[in-house]
Write an enzyme that holds these catalytic residues in place. Structure first.
Site, short mmCIF file in Angstrom:
data_model
loop_
_atom_site.label_atom_id
_atom_site.label_comp_id
_atom_site.label_asym_id
_atom_site.label_seq_id
_atom_site.Cartn_x
_atom_site.Cartn_y
_atom_site.Cartn_z
CG ASP A 195 1.21 -7.63 10.75
OD1 ASP A 195 1.46 -8.66 10.09
OD2 ASP A 195 1.37 -6.49 10.29
NE ARG B 265 -2.56 1.07 3.49
CZ ARG B 265 -3.34 1.36 4.52
NH1 ARG B 265 -4.64 1.31 4.38
NH2 ARG B 265 -2.83 1.65 5.69
CG ASP C 261 4.58 -8.43 12.05
OD1 ASP C 261 5.20 -8.53 10.97
OD2 ASP C 261 4.39 -7.35 12.63
CB THR D 299 -2.13 7.20 -3.22
OG1 THR D 299 -1.56 5.88 -3.23
CG2 THR D 299 -1.18 8.18 -3.89
N1 URA Z 1 -3.57 -6.99 8.25
C1 URA Z 1 -3.30 -7.76 9.33
O1 URA Z 1 -2.37 -8.58 9.32
N2 URA Z 1 -4.09 -7.62 10.42
C2 URA Z 1 -5.13 -6.76 10.48
O2 URA Z 1 -5.82 -6.69 11.50
C3 URA Z 1 -5.38 -5.95 9.34
C4 URA Z 1 -4.58 -6.10 8.24
#
Ligand code: URA
Length: 212
Positions: A203, A103, A206, A107
């Site tokens: 995430d 991303r 992660d 923008t």
């Molecule tokens: N991407 C992720 O890994 N977790 C989220 O909560 C949103 C986007």
């Protein structure tokens, strides 16, 4: 877009442990793999098949195998890679293409930074893998990318989805030339200010790969 929420106690049970912040990375990867195997059952409900004749030890009969061209499984880098093995276990003869999207923080639009796909996706059923449907920008861009290459049927599989992401996907895919299905393990409450799904699981990349 057709949305299918896989409402099943085994999926809810595994998602609970996936969400728990105490779940370590090896367990998180294993649970993701198991969940995808269960979600793949729904995601492949309309996979194209061709009849062919066989003989059992007792009599001739007609069975089915996957049609050609084979389905294409497309994990979105990086977190989608954590879903690849589970999907390929269910579709072992499928082919795999890779799509990396990032991303642009100014923008907020998703841009493709890596792709390894057949040049022509004419008449291909594509199975897109991305664990989290959050804002919807990445998944919308990935689906448009595949349809622009000729894909004529798309199923996206996510572990969790946010209502905002589903709404954005519905809007961005209006009028798209291929049917699109979303199969998800659950629809959560909302996105927070940082774009994380609430309650979510944090995430996904992660937690899968241990970079916190
Ligand atoms: N991407 C992720 O890994 N977790 C989220 O909560 C949103 C986007």
């Amino acid at each position: 877009m057709r949305v299918h929420v896989a409402d099943h106690p085994l999926i809810a049970h595994k998602l609970t442990y996936l969400r728990d912040k105490r779940t370590d990375t090896p367990t998180f990867r294993r649970l993701t793999d198991e969940l995808v195997t269960l979600l793949a059952y729904e995601a492949t409900r309309d996979v194209r098949v061709t009849p062919f004749d066989i003989e059992t030890p007792v009599s001739p009969t007609t069975g089915i195998h996957l049609s050609s061209p084979k389905p294409l499984v497309v994990p979105i880098l990086r977190a989608g890679l954590g879903m690849l093995d589970g999907m390929m276990r269910m579709l072992p003869t499928a082919e795999v293409g890779f799509l990396g999207l990032v991303r642009n923080e100014e923008t907020l639009e998703a841009h493709t930074y890596a792709h390894r796909l057949p040049d022509d996706l004419d008449k291909r059923q594509c199975y897109v893998l991305d664990p989290m449907l959050a804002t919807g920008g990445t998944l919308a861009a990935a689906i448009h990318y595949l349809v622009d290459l000729g894909a004529d049927d798309i199923t996206a599989t996510t572990l969790l989805s946010a209502p905002e992401g589903i709404a954005r996907l519905e809007k961005d895919l209006e009028g798209i030339s291929a049917p699109v299905t979303l199969v998800t393990g659950a629809i959560d409450e909302r996105l927070n200010e940082q774009g994380y799904i609430v309650p979510g699981l944090g995430d996904a990349g992660d937690r899968l790969y241990g970079v916190i």
